[in-house]
Scaffold this motif. Structure first.
Motif, PDB file in Angstrom:
ATOM      1  N   ASP A 150     -68.017 -10.637  -5.766  1.00 36.04           N
ATOM      2  CA  ASP A 150     -69.565 -10.838  -5.330  1.00 36.04           C
ATOM      3  C   ASP A 150     -70.357 -10.416  -6.499  1.00 36.04           C
ATOM      4  OD1 ASP A 150     -68.231 -12.361  -3.152  1.00 36.04           O
ATOM      5  OD2 ASP A 150     -68.364 -10.466  -1.845  1.00 36.04           O
ATOM      6  N   LEU A 151     -70.319  -9.265  -6.242  1.00 40.62           N
ATOM      7  CA  LEU A 151     -70.673  -8.854  -7.652  1.00 40.62           C
ATOM      8  C   LEU A 151     -71.068  -8.937  -8.642  1.00 40.62           C
ATOM      9  CD1 LEU A 151     -70.129  -3.903  -5.903  1.00 40.62           C
ATOM     10  CD2 LEU A 151     -72.816  -6.070  -6.079  1.00 40.62           C
ATOM     11  N   SER A 152     -70.302  -9.219  -9.117  1.00 43.14           N
ATOM     12  CA  SER A 152     -69.495  -9.558 -10.310  1.00 43.14           C
ATOM     13  C   SER A 152     -70.438 -10.983 -10.951  1.00 43.14           C
ATOM     14  CB  SER A 152     -67.916  -9.874 -10.905  1.00 43.14           C
ATOM     15  OG  SER A 152     -68.101  -8.686 -11.442  1.00 43.14           O
ATOM     16  N   TYR A 153     -70.447 -11.804  -9.559  1.00 44.78           N
ATOM     17  CA  TYR A 153     -70.188 -13.140  -9.741  1.00 44.78           C
ATOM     18  C   TYR A 153     -72.578 -12.671  -9.627  1.00 44.78           C
ATOM     19  CZ  TYR A 153     -73.133 -17.475  -8.078  1.00 44.78           C
ATOM     20  OH  TYR A 153     -73.123 -18.875  -7.511  1.00 44.78           O
ATOM     21  N   GLU A 154     -72.772 -12.091  -9.023  1.00 45.00           N
ATOM     22  CA  GLU A 154     -74.395 -11.761  -8.814  1.00 45.00           C
ATOM     23  C   GLU A 154     -74.794 -10.798 -10.568  1.00 45.00           C
ATOM     24  OE1 GLU A 154     -75.666  -9.015  -5.876  1.00 45.00           O
ATOM     25  OE2 GLU A 154     -74.925 -10.756  -3.799  1.00 45.00           O
ATOM     26  N   LEU A 155     -73.796 -10.198 -10.435  1.00 46.64           N
ATOM     27  CA  LEU A 155     -74.209  -9.656 -11.533  1.00 46.64           C
ATOM     28  C   LEU A 155     -74.569 -10.926 -13.441  1.00 46.64           C
ATOM     29  CD1 LEU A 155     -72.797  -6.142 -12.431  1.00 46.64           C
ATOM     30  CD2 LEU A 155     -75.324  -6.252 -12.327  1.00 46.64           C
ATOM     31  N   ASN A 198     -80.593 -15.635 -15.560  1.00 47.13           N
ATOM     32  CA  ASN A 198     -81.589 -15.473 -15.290  1.00 47.13           C
ATOM     33  C   ASN A 198     -82.400 -14.396 -16.254  1.00 47.13           C
ATOM     34  OD1 ASN A 198     -81.094 -17.513 -13.444  1.00 47.13           O
ATOM     35  ND2 ASN A 198     -81.692 -15.154 -11.877  1.00 47.13           N
ATOM     36  N   LEU A 199     -82.470 -13.599 -17.009  1.00 46.40           N
ATOM     37  CA  LEU A 199     -82.336 -12.830 -18.068  1.00 46.40           C
ATOM     38  C   LEU A 199     -82.684 -13.336 -18.964  1.00 46.40           C
ATOM     39  CD1 LEU A 199     -81.294  -8.956 -16.862  1.00 46.40           C
ATOM     40  CD2 LEU A 199     -83.540 -10.181 -16.803  1.00 46.40           C
ATOM     41  N   LEU A 201     -82.938 -16.554 -19.823  1.00 44.20           N
ATOM     42  CA  LEU A 201     -84.083 -18.157 -19.548  1.00 44.20           C
ATOM     43  C   LEU A 201     -85.207 -17.257 -19.641  1.00 44.20           C
ATOM     44  CD1 LEU A 201     -82.185 -19.876 -17.250  1.00 44.20           C
ATOM     45  CD2 LEU A 201     -82.179 -20.402 -19.012  1.00 44.20           C
ATOM     46  N   GLN A 202     -86.091 -15.934 -19.152  1.00 43.43           N
ATOM     47  CA  GLN A 202     -86.926 -15.856 -19.073  1.00 43.43           C
ATOM     48  C   GLN A 202     -86.987 -15.108 -20.654  1.00 43.43           C
ATOM     49  OE1 GLN A 202     -87.176 -12.209 -16.984  1.00 43.43           O
ATOM     50  NE2 GLN A 202     -87.164 -13.642 -14.722  1.00 43.43           N
ATOM     51  N   ARG A 203     -86.124 -14.584 -21.238  1.00 42.00           N
ATOM     52  CA  ARG A 203     -86.344 -14.214 -22.956  1.00 42.00           C
ATOM     53  C   ARG A 203     -86.419 -15.428 -23.500  1.00 42.00           C
ATOM     54  NH1 ARG A 203     -83.839 -14.532 -27.028  1.00 42.00           N
ATOM     55  NH2 ARG A 203     -82.073 -15.730 -26.758  1.00 42.00           N
ATOM     56  N   ARG A 204     -85.710 -16.312 -23.420  1.00 45.61           N
ATOM     57  CA  ARG A 204     -85.884 -17.519 -24.273  1.00 45.61           C
ATOM     58  C   ARG A 204     -87.069 -18.795 -23.824  1.00 45.61           C
ATOM     59  NH1 ARG A 204     -85.562 -20.185 -28.486  1.00 45.61           N
ATOM     60  NH2 ARG A 204     -84.971 -21.890 -29.041  1.00 45.61           N
ATOM     61  N   MET A 205     -87.738 -18.375 -22.742  1.00 47.29           N
ATOM     62  CA  MET A 205     -88.967 -19.046 -22.312  1.00 47.29           C
ATOM     63  C   MET A 205     -90.126 -18.149 -22.677  1.00 47.29           C
ATOM     64  SD  MET A 205     -88.262 -19.719 -18.708  1.00 47.29           S
ATOM     65  CE  MET A 205     -90.263 -20.231 -18.126  1.00 47.29           C
ATOM     66  N   LYS A 206     -90.043 -16.681 -22.871  1.00 50.08           N
ATOM     67  CA  LYS A 206     -91.333 -16.201 -23.917  1.00 50.08           C
ATOM     68  C   LYS A 206     -90.848 -15.914 -24.536  1.00 50.08           C
ATOM     69  CE  LYS A 206     -91.676 -12.127 -20.477  1.00 50.08           C
ATOM     70  NZ  LYS A 206     -91.315 -10.673 -20.112  1.00 50.08           N
ATOM     71  N   GLN A 207     -89.275 -16.682 -25.659  1.00 52.63           N
ATOM     72  CA  GLN A 207     -89.749 -16.689 -27.424  1.00 52.63           C
ATOM     73  C   GLN A 207     -90.366 -18.549 -27.501  1.00 52.63           C
ATOM     74  OE1 GLN A 207     -85.482 -16.278 -28.448  1.00 52.63           O
ATOM     75  NE2 GLN A 207     -86.403 -17.020 -30.486  1.00 52.63           N
ATOM     76  N   LEU A 208     -90.015 -19.094 -26.865  1.00 55.61           N
ATOM     77  CA  LEU A 208     -90.371 -20.494 -26.827  1.00 55.61           C
ATOM     78  C   LEU A 208     -92.733 -20.185 -26.962  1.00 55.61           C
ATOM     79  CD1 LEU A 208     -87.949 -22.568 -25.174  1.00 55.61           C
ATOM     80  CD2 LEU A 208     -88.084 -22.389 -27.976  1.00 55.61           C
ATOM     81  N   ASN A 209     -92.573 -20.020 -25.607  1.00 55.58           N
ATOM     82  CA  ASN A 209     -93.944 -19.879 -25.792  1.00 55.58           C
ATOM     83  C   ASN A 209     -94.121 -18.704 -26.792  1.00 55.58           C
ATOM     84  OD1 ASN A 209     -96.129 -19.303 -24.211  1.00 55.58           O
ATOM     85  ND2 ASN A 209     -96.234 -17.675 -23.276  1.00 55.58           N
TER      86      ASN A 209
END
Length: 60
Positions: free
Chosen positions: A24-29, A35-36, A38-46
């Protein structure tokens, strides 16, 4: 069931429960890392968008 078998069964149950928690922890990680990323990619595109806009304004 004798005492030795009961103890073995209890240990097996505990190990199985621990394994389930780790899965369960592995899945959450994995989800958190995704998500991180995707956030990094969004900042890069911005930032790339801002740079292109700046370059476009300089050319105009």
């Amino acid at each position: 069931m004798d005492q030795k078998q009961a103890k073995r069964l209890a240990i097996t149950r505990e190990l199985m429960e621990n394994a389930k928690k780790r899965i369960d922890l592995s899945y959450e990680l994995e989800q958190d890392l995704e998500n991180l990323e995707l956030q990094r990619r969004m900042k890069q595109l911005n930032l790339e968008g801002k740079l292109l806009k700046k370059q476009n304004n300089e050319l105009a």
